[in-house]
Design a protein around this motif. Structure first.
Motif, short mmCIF file in Angstrom:
data_model
loop_
_atom_site.label_atom_id
_atom_site.label_comp_id
_atom_site.label_asym_id
_atom_site.label_seq_id
_atom_site.Cartn_x
_atom_site.Cartn_y
_atom_site.Cartn_z
N PHE A 36 0.96 -1.25 -0.12
CA PHE A 36 0.17 0.02 -0.16
C PHE A 36 0.35 1.60 0.08
O PHE A 36 0.09 2.26 -0.67
N LEU A 37 2.52 0.87 1.01
CA LEU A 37 2.83 2.33 0.79
C LEU A 37 3.83 2.41 -0.45
O LEU A 37 4.12 1.27 -1.02
N PRO A 38 4.30 3.52 -0.74
CA PRO A 38 5.91 2.82 -1.55
C PRO A 38 6.65 2.04 -1.69
O PRO A 38 7.73 2.51 -2.54
N ASP A 39 6.64 2.23 -0.35
CA ASP A 39 8.60 2.91 0.27
C ASP A 39 8.74 0.47 -1.10
O ASP A 39 7.81 -0.49 -0.42
N TYR A 40 10.47 1.00 -0.28
CA TYR A 40 10.51 -0.63 -1.11
C TYR A 40 12.05 -0.55 -1.70
O TYR A 40 12.71 0.16 -1.28
N ILE A 41 12.86 -1.67 -1.85
CA ILE A 41 13.75 -1.87 -1.75
C ILE A 41 14.22 -2.90 -2.77
O ILE A 41 13.71 -4.22 -3.15
N PHE A 42 15.21 -2.37 -3.79
CA PHE A 42 15.38 -3.52 -5.58
C PHE A 42 16.85 -3.52 -4.80
O PHE A 42 17.44 -2.68 -5.65
N ARG A 43 17.43 -5.28 -4.87
CA ARG A 43 19.14 -4.91 -5.27
C ARG A 43 19.46 -5.91 -5.80
O ARG A 43 18.88 -7.01 -6.02
N LEU A 44 20.24 -5.75 -7.32
CA LEU A 44 20.95 -6.53 -7.86
C LEU A 44 22.51 -6.95 -8.45
O LEU A 44 22.78 -6.22 -8.34
N ILE A 45 22.45 -8.37 -7.81
CA ILE A 45 23.88 -8.55 -8.41
C ILE A 45 24.26 -9.07 -9.05
O ILE A 45 23.82 -9.72 -9.05
#
Length: 213
Positions: A163-172
């Motif tokens: 519901f909130l815009p909070d996110y994290i995306f990590r790519l290695i």
């Protein structure tokens, strides 16, 4: 009402067939990355069913105008019309079944064995040691960025709040040292996006991350 039963039955049978096809192509991998896919597609089926009923109602008027009384012809024309209205979903679902259950079946089984719950925010997944083929298959169901075709040992983490815009995306991932890799450093309010790389032997270890808090 009795005269309408045959048309309702045609629409019902058509919706059942489409629902079965939907259940087949939306495999476990699809549901991991889009748990709303079945409800969304089912609403499409409902819409198609309503359109087919409207179409058959119009046909009834044509039958009367042209004095078509043959039950066989009425049913045949109604079935053909229903199929034409539903043809997009039949083609789309059939293609997806072939892709998910035949062409990419082993690939998707492999993805299923590697993807886990991110265990960070409310939703999300993570996976390690993906091949480029597996990553590209996952990209089809997500917005993940494109990476070089020579990338190996790919890992990602994607967690979001819903519901909130909070996110994290990590790519290695790793690419040959000859591959050009750009450096990114963007910060706009609560949004940040970075990319850096380190030299590891003859490879570049690329770390890409974006998040919003």
């Amino acid at each position: 009402m009795k005269k309408s039963i045959k048309y309702l039955l045609i629409a019902f049978v058509n919706s059942v067939i489409l629902t079965i096809l939907l259940a087949i192509w939306t495999d476990e991998v699809e549901l991991i990355f889009n748990d709303l896919i079945r409800p969304i597609e089912f609403f499409k089926i409902i819409g198609i069913t309503l359109l087919s009923l409207i179409g058959m109602r119009i046909l009834v008027g044509i039958y009367r105008k042209r004095k078509i009384y043959s039950l066989k012809k009425k049913v045949l024309y109604s079935v053909v019309l229903t199929f034409i209205i539903s043809s997009y979903l039949y083609v789309d679902y059939s293609v997806r079944i072939v892709q998910n259950k035949v062409i990419n079946q082993e690939l998707r089984y492999s993805i299923l064995s590697k993807v886990e719950n991110a265990n960070m925010l409310a939703y999300g997944t993570t996976a390690d040691e993906l091949t480029i083929e597996e990553y590209e298959e996952i990209r089809k169901m997500n917005w993940f960025p494109k990476i070089p075709d020579l990338a190996v040992n790919i890992s990602y983490l994607y967690a979001y709040d819903g519901f909130l815009p909070d996110y994290i995306f990590r790519l290695i991932y790793f690419v040959p040292d000859s591959i050009e890799v750009g450096v990114i450093n963007v910060e706009k309010g609560d949004f940040t996006k970075t990319q850096r790389f380190d030299i590891v032997g003859k490879m570049k270890k690329v770390t890409y991350q974006e998040d919003e808090k």
